[in-house]
Design a protein around this motif. Structure first.
Motif: not given
Length: 491
Positions: A181-182, A172-176, A35-37
Motif C-alpha cells: 500500500l505504501l 508477516e501478512a500485515m507487513t506485506t 485483516l488484523r482482527g
C-alpha cells in the motif's frame, strides 16, 4: 495558473485527489483493522484447538507417570505428548472456554507398563499450577502469541493447561500489505490527479476556445462567431448563447453605423446651403459667428461620415505613397496659429502603401491637435525604422497626462484643458487618426512630447532610405512638382 486565483482545472484536480485520498485512507484503515482482527481470531482458534487436543493427553500422561512413580504433577510444567499416542487412556474432549474438570476413567489398568511410551514434547502447550493467572511472558510474549488455558483435574490434583499460537504469520501478512500500500496509494493518487487534470482540461477546452474567440472579436469584425462544440452540454449551450448575443450586437452596431452615416450624409447638404447663404449675407458680427458655427457643424458632419465609413470597413483605394511628402503638405496646410512655428524633419523615400486621402487626414488631425496645444513650436518628423515608417508629431505644450493617454483616443472625449482652450473641437480628430492608422496595419500612440504613428513600409522598400531633407520655418510651403526628397525652404 495566475497568482491571484487558481484555475477551475486545478481546483477540480485538487478536490478529486483529496476525495480519493480520504477514501483510500479510510479503506486502508478498515482493511488493516479487519485483516488484523481476522488473523488474530485465526490465531485464537488455533490456540483453542491445541488446548482442546492437548488436555486429554496431558491428564492421561500424568496418570501414567504417577502410577509409574514418575514426577509429580505440581513439580513444574510437564511436556505434553501427542494425544494420538495414547488413544486408550484419553478422556473425551472438553469445551475450550470455562473451567472444566477432566477426570481419568476408572478403567485405567492397575498394572502399568514398566516403561512409558516415548512422547514428543509440544512446545506450544504447557502444564502449570492452577494458581497461575497468566502465561509466562518468556514463553508467550505479549504481541507475539495468543494463549488459551483450561483447568483440569488430575489424579494428583487440579492443574492448568496452557496453549499458545504464534502471531508471526499475522505480522508477516500485515507487513506485506503495508509494503504494497505504501507505494500503491501514492501511485493511485497520481493516476487520479493526472486523469482528472486531462479530463477537466478536455472538458474546458471549448471554454478556452470561446474565450479566445470573444477576446479577438472587436467592433470591426462582429461577423465572427465562437466555435460550438459537438457535445450537447452546458458548454455547447453557452456557445450558442454567445453567438446569439453577437448576432444581436452586430445588428445593433450595423443599425447604429447606418444611422450615423445617413445622418451625416443628410446634414451635409443643408449645412452647405446654410453656409452659402451666410457668406452671401451682409457682413456683420452675427454673420461671422454664425459662419464659425456652421463651419464647426460642417466639420463635425464630415468627421461623422468618415467614422461611419471607417467602421463599415469600406475597401481603400491604395497605392504607394511617399509618407514624407504627404506629411509635409498636410502639416503645412493645417496650420492655423501664426505664433506657432512648424518644423519639418523628413526623410525622403519613406514609401508606404495606403490611401492618400486617409493618410492626409491622419497628419492633418495630429498637426491640428499639436498646433492647438503648442506653446510655440510643432515638429513633424518622418523617418524609417527597420521595416516601419514612423511619423512623429510633437509639440512643446504641456502634454497629455500619462493616465489619459489612452482616453484621448475615445470618441467625443476631450480633456478639461482642451475644452477650455478650444471650444470648437468635438473630440473626434484623434479617434479618426488612430482608426486610419489601424486600417493601414499600423499603430498610433500618445507619448511624452506628442503622438507617434507607425506604418509598415511598402513591400521591397525596407532599408532603401538614403537621403534626408529638412524644411523649417513658420511660412514654409511645398513647391509644386517637387519630389519626395526635395527640400522646402522657409522664411
Amino acid at each position: 495558473m495566475r497568482g491571484h486565483a487558481a484555475s477551475v482545472r486545478l481546483r477540480a484536480t485538487v478536490a478529486a485527489t483529496l476525495v480519493v485520498a480520504v477514501a483510500l485512507g479510510i479503506a486502508a484503515a478498515a482493511l488493516f483493522a479487519v485483516l488484523r482482527g481476522s488473523l488474530v481470531s485465526s490465531a485464537d482458534a488455533e490456540a483453542a484447538r491445541r488446548l482442546a487436543t492437548a488436555v486429554p493427553g496431558t491428564t492421561a500422561q500424568l496418570v501414567i507417570r504417577q502410577r509409574a512413580g514418575g514426577p509429580a504433577a505440581d513439580a513444574g510444567p510437564a511436556p505434553v505428548s501427542d494425544p494420538a499416542s495414547h488413544p486408550a487412556s484419553h478422556p473425551a474432549s472438553h469445551p475450550v472456554s470455562g473451567t472444566v474438570s477432566s477426570t481419568v476413567p476408572d478403567a485405567v489398568p492397575d498394572a502399568v507398563p514398566d516403561t512409558v511410551p516415548d512422547t514428543v514434547p509440544d512446545t506450544d502447550v504447557r502444564l502449570t499450577e492452577v494458581q497461575m493467572t497468566g502465561a509466562d511472558d518468556a514463553w508467550a510474549e505479549p504481541g507475539k502469541y495468543v494463549v488459551a488455558n483450561k483447568e483440569v483435574s488430575t489424579p494428583i490434583g487440579p492443574a492448568k493447561v496452557w496453549a499458545r499460537a504464534s502471531l508471526a504469520s499475522a505480522d508477516e501478512a500485515m507487513t506485506t500489505l503495508t509494503t504494497a500500500l505504501l507505494p500503491g496509494v501514492p501511485a493511485l493518487l497520481a493516476v487520479v490527479a493526472g486523469m482528472t487534470w486531462l479530463s477537466v482540461g478536455r472538458a474546458l477546452a471549448p471554454v478556452a476556445a470561446i474565450r479566445a474567440k470573444v477576446a479577438d472579436i472587436t467592433a470591426r469584425d462582429l461577423h465572427q462567431r465562437v466555435p460550438v462544440p459537438r457535445s450537447s452540454d452546458e458548454i455547447s449551450g453557452l456557445a450558442v448563447t454567445v453567438n446569439a448575443t453577437l448576432d444581436r450586437l452586430e445588428t445593433a452596431v450595423e443599425t447604429h453605423k447606418r444611422f450615423v452615416a445617413d445622418a451625416a450624409h443628410e446634414l451635409r447638404s443643408p449645412i452647405a446651403t446654410l453656409r452659402a447663404r451666410l457668406e452671401l449675407a451682409r457682413p456683420s458680427e452675427l454673420t461671422r459667428e454664425a459662419l464659425a458655427d456652421v463651419e464647426r457643424l460642417q466639420s463635425l458632419a464630415a468627421d461623422l461620415l468618415l467614422l461611419a465609413r471607417l467602421d463599415a470597413g469600406e475597401p481603400l483605394r491604395t497605392g504607394e505613397l511617399d509618407l514624407g511628402q504627404v506629411a509635409a503638405e498636410a502639416a503645412l496646410r493645417s496650420r492655423r496659429r501664426p505664433d506657432v512655428r512648424l518644423d519639418l524633419d523628413v526623410q525622403p523615400d519613406v514609401v508606404v502603401r495606403g490611401s492618400r486621402a486617409h493618410l492626409d487626414r491622419l497628419v492633418t488631425n495630429l498637426t491640428d491637435n499639436a498646433v492647438r496645444h503648442a506653446a510655440g513650436v510643432v515638429r513633424v518628423r518622418v523617418r524609417a525604422d527597420g521595416d516601419r515608417a514612423v511619423l512623429d508629431v510633437l509639440d512643446d505644450g504641456p502634454g497629455v497626462p500619462s493616465e489619459h493617454r489612452e482616453a484621448v483616443f475615445d470618441r467625443f472625449t476631450r480633456l478639461d484643458e482642451a475644452r477650455a482652450r478650444d471650444a470648437g473641437g468635438a473630440g473626434l480628430g484623434l479617434p479618426i487618426a488612430r482608426d486610419i492608422a489601424l486600417l493601414h496595419g499600423g499603430t498610433l500612440v500618445c507619448g511624452d512630447g506628442g503622438f507617434t504613428a507607425s506604418l509598415p513600409l511598402a513591400p521591397g522598400r525596407a532599408g532603401q532610405v538614403t537621403g534626408r531633407a529638412l524644411t523649417t520655418g513658420p511660412r514654409s510651403r511645398p513647391g509644386r512638382g517637387r519630389s519626395a526628397g526635395a527640400v522646402w525652404g522657409g522664411g
